[in-house]
Structures are given as structure tokens and as C-alpha cells.
Design an enzyme around this catalytic site. Structure first.
Site, mmCIF file in Angstrom:
data_model
loop_
_atom_site.group_PDB
_atom_site.id
_atom_site.type_symbol
_atom_site.label_atom_id
_atom_site.label_comp_id
_atom_site.label_asym_id
_atom_site.label_seq_id
_atom_site.Cartn_x
_atom_site.Cartn_y
_atom_site.Cartn_z
ATOM 1 N N ASN A 95 0.720 -1.270 -0.082
ATOM 2 C CA ASN A 95 -0.240 -0.119 -0.103
ATOM 3 C C ASN A 95 0.824 1.245 0.111
ATOM 4 O O ASN A 95 2.010 1.567 1.097
ATOM 5 C CB ASN A 95 -0.763 0.081 1.221
ATOM 6 N N ARG A 145 -13.432 -5.326 15.996
ATOM 7 C CA ARG A 145 -12.268 -4.520 16.325
ATOM 8 C C ARG A 145 -13.063 -2.992 16.353
ATOM 9 O O ARG A 145 -13.829 -2.680 15.501
ATOM 10 C CB ARG A 145 -11.351 -4.359 15.297
ATOM 11 N N TYR A 177 -7.113 8.330 12.131
ATOM 12 C CA TYR A 177 -7.098 7.056 11.057
ATOM 13 C C TYR A 177 -7.745 5.921 11.824
ATOM 14 O O TYR A 177 -7.823 5.368 12.770
ATOM 15 C CB TYR A 177 -5.487 6.903 11.149
ATOM 16 N N ASP A 181 -7.038 -1.311 17.666
ATOM 17 C CA ASP A 181 -5.886 -1.022 16.916
ATOM 18 C C ASP A 181 -5.223 0.260 17.508
ATOM 19 O O ASP A 181 -5.869 1.258 17.186
ATOM 20 C CB ASP A 181 -5.907 -0.935 15.488
ATOM 21 N N HIS A 215 -2.188 1.578 16.221
ATOM 22 C CA HIS A 215 -1.378 1.947 14.856
ATOM 23 C C HIS A 215 -0.276 2.434 15.440
ATOM 24 O O HIS A 215 0.350 3.497 14.797
ATOM 25 C CB HIS A 215 -2.411 2.895 14.163
ATOM 26 N N GLU A 247 -3.582 -3.758 19.433
ATOM 27 C CA GLU A 247 -2.553 -4.120 18.381
ATOM 28 C C GLU A 247 -1.710 -2.842 18.187
ATOM 29 O O GLU A 247 -2.150 -1.774 18.386
ATOM 30 C CB GLU A 247 -3.643 -4.292 17.112
ATOM 31 N N GLU A 261 1.803 -6.401 11.652
ATOM 32 C CA GLU A 261 1.479 -6.150 10.056
ATOM 33 C C GLU A 261 2.520 -5.626 9.161
ATOM 34 O O GLU A 261 2.449 -5.726 8.138
ATOM 35 C CB GLU A 261 0.139 -5.569 10.135
ATOM 36 N N ARG A 319 0.912 -11.020 13.917
ATOM 37 C CA ARG A 319 -0.067 -10.597 12.830
ATOM 38 C C ARG A 319 0.754 -10.451 11.395
ATOM 39 O O ARG A 319 0.306 -9.753 10.471
ATOM 40 C CB ARG A 319 -0.582 -9.304 13.226
ATOM 41 N N GLU A 350 -8.069 -11.229 10.581
ATOM 42 C CA GLU A 350 -8.647 -9.947 10.088
ATOM 43 C C GLU A 350 -9.339 -9.986 8.912
ATOM 44 O O GLU A 350 -8.786 -10.678 7.884
ATOM 45 C CB GLU A 350 -7.870 -8.786 10.109
ATOM 46 N N TRP A 363 3.590 5.827 13.638
ATOM 47 C CA TRP A 363 2.302 5.282 13.381
ATOM 48 C C TRP A 363 2.463 4.051 12.775
ATOM 49 O O TRP A 363 3.684 3.721 12.272
ATOM 50 C CB TRP A 363 1.400 6.197 12.507
#
Ligand code: CS2
Ligand code: MG
Length: 403
Positions: free
Chosen positions: A37, A147, A159, A211, A213, A237, A263, A284, A340, A403
Site C-alpha cells: 500500500n 475491532r 486514522y 488497534d 497503529h 494491536e 502487520e 499478525r 482480520e 504510526w
């Protein structure tokens, strides 16, 4: 089964996806997700310039050998671009192996270790009332793990909270990232209030996740974990920036709230100390950013030794090919935790035809041979790539924040 062609297609049916397509002399076609991304074209170039030419002529059945050839052979190991590219090759080869064997990939990985895969869904809102409405909708749909994220009062945007009716929460901001503001004190006050309000309203009959972040310092994260202990979180998370594995020692010393991270990790080395020192509860890492099915299984096998369970990233920026591949792994490992599930924004279904299903909060990959996702190149051509970025996060004084 020799590889005759390997090509990369970038498209944007709802959001950007990069797909690797591998063809063989037996007429079978395998696909893998190569989406990173906001840095999509780096992986496209890595694959097109340096990997696809090396694949042509190879025996597609030799998955482990091709993995090692690309990982060790490049000299420059690890990193999100490299590991996303290798992941796409790996998943496409597993897809081919499944098709050649006429079996879904999870059968090749040892068969079903469970009936279905518990997924967690996202609920969010501009305020607590809107969040509660969304939680209720998700519980009504049968989800058993939710979540929760909500807009932090006083900040212009938060976010993880999509604008009403949108299924993605990275703003479509063209060639430059949007810049958000962040206030840790406001967040910490609000997070505890948000979580307690959800438990008060809906009770304890479902799993609750949140989360962070990567936005807190270790001691701030410890404070949050302690404050949330009464609410029996499934996990918090990404409490701190993930590359600092030692931060988790501090958090762990202070709280029993379960911790999840990974992640943004791309190899087993990012997870090693967190797992072997039992500093986390859920790992994750995703199939598409951490070297594919081959490498993710190695990470989860290590985690199993230390009582750490899987909780793979499954945001909408991972394509349906990635989600499907994750489900095959989830079905077959002993230490599955949760998966997820954010779904994919329309018109992704025009491009990706999927055999997986999600019913009553549980996903199943389906029994189509391979990963069970086909990619329509003609449909993809109708949705060309559009540059988009994740937002940048600045503190109130303008300092760029984690972040
Ligand atoms: C998020 C992701 O789903 C999550 O847990 O943290 O949406 C993440 O921010 C994006 O996948 C980044 O690409
Ligand atoms: Mg996350």
C-alpha cells in the site's frame, strides 16, 4: 511443469492492487498478491525487472527452491519490497501446485485443522453512538470478534475511522499523502472511555479488539494496557512502533492485556525475540508482506512453540488473492488465533472471482483447486492504477509522529 510467463498487472478496482500472474507449459495459471500500500510501483519494478525474467524456464513445482533462490540468491535479504515480491511468487506457485493436484491449498498444507476460521470485523464511528450502531450491526451479522475505533474528540480526523458509507479508510489523496494531527493525551483519555462504553452497552459475549497503529511510547502503552484490563480485550494491536522489539518488555511488565503486532513485519527475524521471549500473544504477519505461504508457516510454527497464536493482517489493501492465501494457512495450522477481515470495496469483485466465503463470523477458503481466486485481466484493464498514499501523522506542534 515449467514456467512459460510471469507478468505483473496493476489495477485499481476500488483501490490499488498489484497481481503477479505465472503461466506454465501445462496451461495452468497461478496468481499472487504483490500489493504494498502506497509503495505499489516499487514492488512492480522489483518483480518486472529482477524476478519475472528469472522465473521463466524454472520448474514451478519447486516452491522451496525458488523461495531460497530469490531470498538468499539476491544477497539483499528482507525488507517489505523484497518480501512482498517473493510472497507473490510463492503464493502463485502454491496456487499452481494446488491446481496441478486438483486440491485446495489447505489440503496440501495438512488439511483442515478446524471447521472454519474466526474472523474479526471492523466497527467504527465518528462518535460513541455511531460506533455502538456499527458494533450492533456487526453482531447482528454474526461476527464474534469486533475491532473498535472511533474519532478522537478534538482532532479533525482519526486514522481507522472511514467516512460514512466508505469501506476504506485511507483517503484518496492523489499524488500527496493527507496530513493528520495527533494528540496522545486526548487519545489515551478517549480510548479507555470508548472501550468501557462498548462493554457497558454490549457486555462480554464477544471478542473485543483495538488497534493503536503504533502511536504510543512503551510506558504509554503499558498505561493503556492496564487501563483496559477490566474489559477483557482479545488484544490491543500495534501499541508501539513495531521495529523496537524491546519496547514490548516494558509493556509486558505492566499489563496482562494481550498484545498483537506484526502487520509491518516481513520476516521471521522481525518476530524472533517477541516470540521466543513470549512478549506478545498474537503475531499478525501477513501472507503477502512476509514471504508468502512458505515463510508465514515458518513464523507460525516458531510461534506455536511459545504459545503465540496467529492473527494475520487482512485489511482491504491486501487483495482477495492474499486473503484467500491467508485462509488456507489459517485452516491448517495448530495455533490459529483469529483472522482480520475487512472485505473488499466494489468493484473488486469484477476483477477477482473468489471461492472463499464468510458466514456467521467464520471464513472458509472453499474447495476450488489452488487458492481459489481467479483474476480477470480484461476487467483489471478497465480500472487503471491511481497513485494513493497512507496519511502522514503529525503532533499538534507539527512534529512527524510514529504510526
Ligand atoms: C490496519 C491496516 O487493518 C489494520 O490493522 O492497521 O489498515 C493498515 O493501516 C493498512 O493495511 C496499511 O496499509
Ligand atoms: Mg493494524
Amino acid at each position: 511443469m515449467r514456467i512459460t510467463d510471469a507478468r505483473v498487472v496493476v489495477c485499481s478496482p476500488g483501490r490499488n492492487y498489484v497481481t503477479l500472474i505465472i503461466e506454465t507449459d501445462e496451461g495452468l495459471v497461478g496468481i499472487g498478491d504483490a500489493t504494498l500500500n502506497g509503495r505499489e510501483m516499487a514492488v512492480v519494478a522489483y518483480l518486472r525487472e529482477h524476478v519475472c525474467p528469472l522465473l521463466v524456464g524454472r520448474d514451478a513445482r519447486r516452491i522451496e527452491d525458488i523461495w531460497q533462490y530469490l531470498y538468499k540468491g539476491a544477497y539483499w535479504r528482507r525488507g517489505p519490497v523484497t518480501m512482498t515480491a517473493i510472497a507473490a511468487v510463492d503464493v502463485a506457485l502454491w496456487d499452481l501446485k494446488g491446481k496441478a493436484a486438483d486440491m485446495p491449498v489447505y489440503q496440501l498444507l495438512g488439511g483442515a485443522a478446524r471447521d472454519g476460521v474466526m474472523v474479526y470485523t471492523h466497527a467504527s464511528g465518528e462518535d460513541l453512538a455511531a460506533l455502538h450502531r456499527d458494533v450492533q450491526e456487526n453482531l447482528d451479522l454474526g461476527y464474534r470478534a469486533v475491532r473498535v475505533q472511533a474519532s478522537i474528540p478534538g482532532l479533525a480526523s482519526t486514522y481507522g475511522v472511514p467516512s460514512a458509507g466508505d469501506a476504506v479508510y485511507e483517503p484518496a489523496s492523489g499524488n500527496r499523502p493527507q496530513e493528520d494531527r495527533w494528540d496522545t493525551a486526548a487519545y489515551l483519555d478517549f480510548a479507555a472511555e470508548m472501550i468501557s462504553s462498548v462493554r457497558e452497552e454490549f457486555g462480554y459475549g464477544f471478542h473485543l479488539l483495538h488497534d493503536v497503529h503504533h502511536r504510543l511510547s512503551p510506558i504509554e502503552a503499558a498505561h493503556l494496557g492496564k487501563a483496559l484490563e477490566p474489559y477483557r480485550m482479545f488484544w490491543i494491536e500495534d501499541p508501539t512502533p513495531a521495529e523496537d522489539q524491546s519496547a514490548f518488555r516494558t509493556i509486558r511488565q505492566h499489563t496482562t492485556t494481550p498484545l498483537a503486532v506484526g502487520e509491518v513485519f516481513n520476516s521471521i527475524w522481525d518476530c524472533q525475540h517477541l516470540i521466543t521471549e513470549r512478549l506478545i500473544d498474537y503475531i499478525r504477519t501477513s501472507v503477502s508482506h512476509a514471504g508468502g505461504i512458505t515463510h508465514l508457516r515458518r513464523i507460525f510454527a516458531l510461534a506455536d512453540l511459545y504459545g503465540v497464536r496467529s492473527g494475520s493482517h487482512g485489511a482491504g489493501d491486501l487483495s482477495p488473492a492474499s486473503f484467500a492465501a491467508a485462509l488456507h494457512v489459517d485452516m491448517s495450522i495448530p495455533n490459529f488465533g483469529v483472522q482480520e477481515y475487512m472485505g473488499h470495496r466494489s468493484p473488486a469483485e469484477e476483477v477477482f472471482d473468489v471461492s472463499y466465503s464468510v458466514v456467521d463470523g467464520h471464513a472458509h477458503p472453499g474447495d476450488a483447486p489452488g487458492i481459489g481466486v481467479t483474476f480477470d485481466e480484461e476487467a483489471a484493464a478497465r480500472h487503471p492504477y491511481e497513485p494513493r498514499y497512507l496519511p502522514i501523522n503529525r503532533r499538534l506542534d507539527g512534529t512527524v509522529h510514529d504510526w
